[in-house]
Design an enzyme around this catalytic site. Structure first.
Site, mmCIF file in Angstrom:
data_model
loop_
_atom_site.group_PDB
_atom_site.id
_atom_site.type_symbol
_atom_site.label_atom_id
_atom_site.label_comp_id
_atom_site.label_asym_id
_atom_site.label_seq_id
_atom_site.Cartn_x
_atom_site.Cartn_y
_atom_site.Cartn_z
ATOM 1 C CB SER A 137 -44.844 3.305 -64.920
ATOM 2 O OG SER A 137 -46.343 3.239 -65.347
ATOM 3 C CE1 TYR A 150 -44.615 5.203 -70.850
ATOM 4 C CE2 TYR A 150 -45.743 3.476 -68.954
ATOM 5 C CZ TYR A 150 -45.158 5.480 -68.696
ATOM 6 O OH TYR A 150 -44.343 5.440 -67.470
HETATM 7 N N1 LIG Z 1 -47.989 10.686 -64.936
HETATM 8 C C1 LIG Z 1 -47.822 9.358 -64.942
HETATM 9 O O1 LIG Z 1 -49.568 8.555 -64.410
HETATM 10 C C2 LIG Z 1 -47.055 8.277 -64.915
HETATM 11 C C3 LIG Z 1 -46.496 7.643 -64.235
HETATM 12 C C4 LIG Z 1 -46.007 6.400 -63.706
HETATM 13 C C5 LIG Z 1 -44.652 6.487 -64.345
HETATM 14 N N2 LIG Z 1 -44.638 8.314 -65.500
HETATM 15 C C6 LIG Z 1 -42.812 8.817 -65.866
HETATM 16 O O2 LIG Z 1 -42.450 9.416 -65.228
HETATM 17 C C7 LIG Z 1 -41.573 10.225 -65.730
HETATM 18 C C8 LIG Z 1 -41.978 11.537 -65.840
HETATM 19 O O3 LIG Z 1 -43.327 11.848 -67.237
HETATM 20 P P1 LIG Z 1 -44.145 12.636 -65.999
HETATM 21 O O4 LIG Z 1 -45.596 12.182 -65.896
HETATM 22 O O5 LIG Z 1 -44.230 13.852 -65.144
HETATM 23 O O6 LIG Z 1 -44.627 13.488 -67.961
HETATM 24 P P2 LIG Z 1 -44.492 14.473 -68.481
HETATM 25 O O7 LIG Z 1 -45.153 15.760 -67.640
HETATM 26 O O8 LIG Z 1 -44.609 14.946 -69.767
HETATM 27 O O9 LIG Z 1 -42.869 15.519 -68.140
HETATM 28 C C9 LIG Z 1 -42.066 14.891 -68.987
HETATM 29 C C10 LIG Z 1 -40.909 15.138 -68.650
HETATM 30 O O10 LIG Z 1 -40.024 14.877 -69.802
HETATM 31 C C11 LIG Z 1 -39.250 15.727 -70.543
HETATM 32 N N3 LIG Z 1 -38.495 14.958 -71.857
HETATM 33 C C12 LIG Z 1 -39.404 14.217 -73.093
HETATM 34 N N4 LIG Z 1 -38.716 13.685 -74.066
HETATM 35 C C13 LIG Z 1 -37.972 14.162 -73.951
HETATM 36 C C14 LIG Z 1 -36.439 14.803 -74.363
HETATM 37 N N5 LIG Z 1 -36.956 13.719 -75.825
HETATM 38 N N6 LIG Z 1 -35.515 15.281 -74.520
HETATM 39 C C15 LIG Z 1 -35.222 16.250 -73.360
HETATM 40 N N7 LIG Z 1 -36.761 15.974 -72.506
HETATM 41 C C16 LIG Z 1 -37.673 14.974 -72.945
HETATM 42 C C17 LIG Z 1 -40.074 16.865 -71.431
HETATM 43 O O11 LIG Z 1 -39.013 18.189 -71.891
HETATM 44 P P3 LIG Z 1 -39.070 18.465 -72.935
HETATM 45 O O12 LIG Z 1 -40.586 17.638 -73.573
HETATM 46 O O13 LIG Z 1 -39.794 19.811 -72.524
HETATM 47 O O14 LIG Z 1 -38.361 17.984 -73.663
HETATM 48 C C18 LIG Z 1 -40.680 16.818 -69.436
HETATM 49 O O15 LIG Z 1 -40.167 18.038 -68.242
HETATM 50 C C19 LIG Z 1 -41.355 9.898 -67.077
HETATM 51 O O16 LIG Z 1 -40.929 8.777 -66.852
HETATM 52 C C20 LIG Z 1 -42.500 8.902 -66.679
HETATM 53 O O17 LIG Z 1 -42.729 7.791 -67.791
HETATM 54 C C21 LIG Z 1 -46.000 9.505 -64.956
#
Ligand SMILES: NC(=O)c1ccc[n+]([C@@H]2O[C@H](COP(=O)([O-])OP(=O)(O)OC[C@H]3O[C@@H](n4cnc5c(N)ncnc54)[C@H](OP(=O)(O)O)[C@@H]3O)[C@@H](O)[C@H]2O)c1
Length: 238
Positions: A137, A150
């Protein structure tokens, strides 16, 4: 490099960036192995995309990373790419923060991502090829108040990714890391005020924007390495 008929394991594939990357890599002709706990979502995506396998479960189960690689090999004969993406985000000031939530986040963002990375690379070492893409991130490069744990979880994956990249530099195995800014996903839905409001961002990134960048990283020829890519929406100053 053509991705056609290669196979990618994608963690966190039930929403957000993981779903977007699944769509993009599938459109490039890849087989995809999707995993998450809310399995009905990747199952629906699999029906739409084809050439998919779905594994339900918690990524913090220590056996899950190997199960994902084994599924890719059994179903498609190969595992060429691992998109190490599953993550959660909890923040809060000292007075309010739930320390149990922070520790749960460390288990997913650090411990599970670490296991996934090593299982992937041990598998890639057998054939001397493969590409691990880790998800950090912008908060893996700078800290802000209330988000120390985080940010720390992402600093950890930054350090791991760089060390692993150096370990395999002389092989045909690649390790990359992406550093997205604000992406419109479900990650911060539980926040009282969404970070895009705090940062004055009217047009955040969409998962498809990140997915195009991931595909770009994967499509580079064998001699080209992209260790780190930061991806920000235009208005994101920090
Ligand atoms: N959105 C942003 O602004 C942003 C910015 C920088 C980095 N990121 C990173 O991008 C990545 C994806 O995030 P996103 O933004 O796409 O968020 P999201 O829409 O909340 O997706 C998160 C995914 O992770 C899965 N997950 C969470 N805990 C889990 C567990 N214990 N076991 C299995 N699966 C799990 C969730 O699936 P289930 O809940 O169905 O298990 C979901 O598919 C993360 O690493 C986040 O830190 C996001």
């Amino acid at each position: 490099m053509s991705l056609n008929d290669q196979t990618a394991v994608i963690t966190g594939a039930s929403s957000g960036i993981g779903s977007g990357v699944a769509r993009e890599l599938s459109s490039a002709g890849m087989n995809v192995v999707l995993t998450a706990r809310r399995v009905e979502r990747p199952e629906a995506l699999a029906n739409e995309l084809g050439k998919c396998a779905v594994v339900a479960g918690d990524i913090s189960d220590p056996e899950m990373p190997q199960r994902l690689i084994d599924t890719a090999v059994e179903r498609f004969g190969t595992c060429d790419v691992v998109f190490n993406n599953a993550g959660i985000m909890h923040t809060g000031i000292i007075e309010d923060v739930d320390v149990e939530n922070l520790c749960r986040m460390v288990r997913v963002n650090v411990e599970a991502a670490t296991r996934m990375a090593y299982v992937a690379l041990k598998h890639f070492k057998k054939s001397n090829r493969g590409h691990l893409v880790n998800v950090s991130s912008i908060l893996g490069t700078k800290v802000r108040p209330s988000a120390g744990v985080y940010a720390g979880s992402k600093y950890s994956i930054e350090a791991l990714s760089e060390a692993l990249r150096m370990e395999v530099a002389k092989t045909d195995i690649k390790v990359s890391l992406i550093e997205p800014g604000v992406v419109e996903t479900e990650l911060q839905n539980h926040f009282p005020v969404h970070p895009k409001e705090i940062l004055g961002i009217t047009t955040p990134l969409q998962p498809a924007d990140v997915a195009r960048c991931v595909r770009f990283i994967l499509e580079q020829p064998a001699h080209v390495r992209i260790p780190v890519m930061m991806i920000l929406p235009g208005e994101q100053a920090m």
